[in-house]
Design a protein around this motif. Structure first.
Motif, PDB file in Angstrom:
ATOM      1  N   GLY A  12      55.756 102.285  71.579  1.00 37.95           N
ATOM      2  CA  GLY A  12      56.605 103.203  70.924  1.00 37.95           C
ATOM      3  C   GLY A  12      56.659 102.946  69.375  1.00 37.95           C
ATOM      4  O   GLY A  12      57.577 103.324  68.666  1.00 37.95           O
ATOM      5  N   GLN A  13      56.094 101.695  69.195  1.00 36.45           N
ATOM      6  CA  GLN A  13      56.236 101.126  67.792  1.00 36.45           C
ATOM      7  C   GLN A  13      54.968 101.113  67.116  1.00 36.45           C
ATOM      8  O   GLN A  13      53.845 100.947  67.723  1.00 36.45           O
ATOM      9  CB  GLN A  13      56.789  99.627  67.784  1.00 36.45           C
ATOM     10  N   GLN A  14      54.995 100.858  65.861  1.00 40.92           N
ATOM     11  CA  GLN A  14      53.887 100.737  64.879  1.00 40.92           C
ATOM     12  C   GLN A  14      53.196  99.531  65.090  1.00 40.92           C
ATOM     13  O   GLN A  14      53.993  98.265  65.264  1.00 40.92           O
ATOM     14  CB  GLN A  14      54.102 100.937  63.432  1.00 40.92           C
ATOM     15  N   ARG A  15      51.809  99.207  64.783  1.00 37.60           N
ATOM     16  CA  ARG A  15      51.372  97.878  64.884  1.00 37.60           C
ATOM     17  C   ARG A  15      51.890  97.158  63.571  1.00 37.60           C
ATOM     18  O   ARG A  15      51.932  97.587  62.722  1.00 37.60           O
ATOM     19  CB  ARG A  15      49.983  98.062  64.903  1.00 37.60           C
ATOM     20  N   GLU A  16      52.309  96.040  63.817  1.00 42.33           N
ATOM     21  CA  GLU A  16      52.877  95.060  62.640  1.00 42.33           C
ATOM     22  C   GLU A  16      52.114  93.759  62.725  1.00 42.33           C
ATOM     23  O   GLU A  16      51.617  93.220  63.787  1.00 42.33           O
ATOM     24  CB  GLU A  16      54.187  94.807  63.092  1.00 42.33           C
ATOM     25  N   SER A  17      51.980  93.097  61.464  1.00 40.83           N
ATOM     26  CA  SER A  17      51.271  91.947  61.275  1.00 40.83           C
ATOM     27  C   SER A  17      52.158  91.054  61.780  1.00 40.83           C
ATOM     28  O   SER A  17      53.557  90.875  61.592  1.00 40.83           O
ATOM     29  CB  SER A  17      51.222  91.800  59.931  1.00 40.83           C
ATOM     30  N   VAL A  18      51.806  89.881  62.370  1.00 40.18           N
ATOM     31  CA  VAL A  18      52.676  88.708  62.828  1.00 40.18           C
ATOM     32  C   VAL A  18      52.492  87.417  62.186  1.00 40.18           C
ATOM     33  O   VAL A  18      53.322  86.882  61.616  1.00 40.18           O
ATOM     34  CB  VAL A  18      52.290  88.544  64.448  1.00 40.18           C
ATOM     35  N   ALA A  19      51.079  87.211  61.679  1.00 43.46           N
ATOM     36  CA  ALA A  19      50.819  85.999  61.367  1.00 43.46           C
ATOM     37  C   ALA A  19      49.423  85.945  60.742  1.00 43.46           C
ATOM     38  O   ALA A  19      48.563  86.649  61.284  1.00 43.46           O
ATOM     39  CB  ALA A  19      50.762  84.542  61.954  1.00 43.46           C
ATOM     40  N   MET A  20      49.098  85.317  59.397  1.00 49.13           N
ATOM     41  CA  MET A  20      47.753  85.522  58.909  1.00 49.13           C
ATOM     42  C   MET A  20      47.458  84.039  58.528  1.00 49.13           C
ATOM     43  O   MET A  20      48.255  83.306  58.019  1.00 49.13           O
ATOM     44  CB  MET A  20      47.512  86.351  57.762  1.00 49.13           C
ATOM     45  N   ILE A  21      46.154  83.771  58.385  1.00 58.43           N
ATOM     46  CA  ILE A  21      45.724  82.453  57.929  1.00 58.43           C
ATOM     47  C   ILE A  21      44.503  82.582  57.212  1.00 58.43           C
ATOM     48  O   ILE A  21      43.506  83.025  57.640  1.00 58.43           O
ATOM     49  CB  ILE A  21      45.595  81.314  59.052  1.00 58.43           C
ATOM     50  N   THR A  22      44.429  81.840  56.013  1.00 53.51           N
ATOM     51  CA  THR A  22      42.975  81.847  55.389  1.00 53.51           C
ATOM     52  C   THR A  22      42.204  80.993  55.690  1.00 53.51           C
ATOM     53  O   THR A  22      42.575  79.874  56.408  1.00 53.51           O
ATOM     54  CB  THR A  22      43.523  81.736  53.664  1.00 53.51           C
ATOM     55  N   SER A  23      40.966  80.700  55.174  1.00 51.15           N
ATOM     56  CA  SER A  23      40.103  79.812  55.578  1.00 51.15           C
ATOM     57  C   SER A  23      40.367  78.521  54.951  1.00 51.15           C
ATOM     58  O   SER A  23      39.999  77.362  55.532  1.00 51.15           O
ATOM     59  CB  SER A  23      38.597  80.166  55.277  1.00 51.15           C
ATOM     60  N   GLY A  24      41.287  78.537  53.953  1.00 54.48           N
ATOM     61  CA  GLY A  24      41.894  77.427  53.360  1.00 54.48           C
ATOM     62  C   GLY A  24      43.057  76.877  53.942  1.00 54.48           C
ATOM     63  O   GLY A  24      43.702  76.050  53.484  1.00 54.48           O
ATOM     64  N   LEU A  25      43.457  77.415  55.047  1.00 55.38           N
ATOM     65  CA  LEU A  25      44.659  77.184  56.054  1.00 55.38           C
ATOM     66  C   LEU A  25      45.812  77.699  55.146  1.00 55.38           C
ATOM     67  O   LEU A  25      47.119  76.965  55.828  1.00 55.38           O
ATOM     68  CB  LEU A  25      44.639  75.830  56.335  1.00 55.38           C
ATOM     69  N   SER A  26      46.017  78.678  54.358  1.00 55.10           N
ATOM     70  CA  SER A  26      47.201  79.198  53.923  1.00 55.10           C
ATOM     71  C   SER A  26      47.561  80.084  54.733  1.00 55.10           C
ATOM     72  O   SER A  26      46.835  80.890  55.253  1.00 55.10           O
ATOM     73  CB  SER A  26      47.048  79.688  52.532  1.00 55.10           C
ATOM     74  N   THR A  27      49.029  79.943  55.317  1.00 57.31           N
ATOM     75  CA  THR A  27      49.751  80.950  56.223  1.00 57.31           C
ATOM     76  C   THR A  27      50.692  81.872  55.657  1.00 57.31           C
ATOM     77  O   THR A  27      51.285  81.749  54.430  1.00 57.31           O
ATOM     78  CB  THR A  27      50.213  79.908  57.465  1.00 57.31           C
ATOM     79  N   ASN A  28      50.760  82.992  56.282  1.00 58.34           N
ATOM     80  CA  ASN A  28      51.726  83.955  56.268  1.00 58.34           C
ATOM     81  C   ASN A  28      52.240  84.407  57.579  1.00 58.34           C
ATOM     82  O   ASN A  28      51.595  84.787  58.109  1.00 58.34           O
ATOM     83  CB  ASN A  28      51.276  85.145  55.042  1.00 58.34           C
ATOM     84  N   TYR A  29      53.518  84.704  57.403  1.00 52.83           N
ATOM     85  CA  TYR A  29      54.347  85.105  58.926  1.00 52.83           C
ATOM     86  C   TYR A  29      55.168  86.331  58.711  1.00 52.83           C
ATOM     87  O   TYR A  29      55.802  86.515  57.488  1.00 52.83           O
ATOM     88  CB  TYR A  29      55.252  84.033  59.231  1.00 52.83           C
ATOM     89  N   GLY A  30      55.315  86.990  59.363  1.00 55.03           N
ATOM     90  CA  GLY A  30      56.284  88.140  59.556  1.00 55.03           C
ATOM     91  C   GLY A  30      57.711  87.634  59.620  1.00 55.03           C
ATOM     92  O   GLY A  30      57.900  86.414  60.315  1.00 55.03           O
ATOM     93  N   ASP A  31      58.710  88.235  59.188  1.00 50.43           N
ATOM     94  CA  ASP A  31      60.030  87.672  59.112  1.00 50.43           C
ATOM     95  C   ASP A  31      60.488  87.427  60.382  1.00 50.43           C
ATOM     96  O   ASP A  31      61.268  86.491  60.876  1.00 50.43           O
ATOM     97  CB  ASP A  31      60.839  88.759  58.462  1.00 50.43           C
TER      98      ASP A  31
END
Length: 123
Positions: free
Chosen positions: A42-61
């Motif tokens: 019942g929910q929309q798909r959400e981003s959890v975590a991302m990582i670039t080839s240079g190993l930079s990361t980004n996370y959902g709150d």
């Protein structure tokens, strides 16, 4: 057809840990930002975590500080280590790849998806 193959989902009690893995074809992995998304019923798909080839990361709150994304550029794999799991983390988790050029131009729309793996956290 490009295949991202996930593994590692399952059932775990609240407070427990799971580790997801995703394998991608080399020709895609090497030019892509890799990530994990999730979709609860019942929910929309959400981003959890991302990582670039240079190993930079980004996370959902909602997962920052509990989940860790990593990638092995030699093995064309990406992992998601999930600790301190909560019932609200219950969802189907999808591996995804976004071409580098798109990602760094501001687009977060994945170009490739895995088939999804179920993660269920019991209270």
């Amino acid at each position: 057809q490009v295949q991202l193959v996930e593994s590692g989902g399952g059932l775990v009690q609240a407070g427990g840990s799971l580790r997801l893995a995703c394998a991608a074809p080399r020709n895609i992995f090497s030019i892509s930002v890799m990530g994990w998304y999730r979709q609860a019923p019942g929910q929309q798909r959400e981003s959890v975590a991302m990582i670039t080839s240079g190993l930079s990361t980004n996370y959902g709150d909602s997962v920052r500080g509990r989940f860790t994304i990593s990638r092995d550029n030699a093995k064309n794999t990406v992992h998601l280590q999930m600790n301190s799991l909560k019932p609200e983390d219950t969802a189907v988790y999808y591996c995804a790849a976004i071409w580098n050029e798109k990602y760094f131009s501001g687009s977060l729309s994945p170009d490739y998806w895995g088939q999804g793996t179920q993660v269920t956290v019991s209270s």
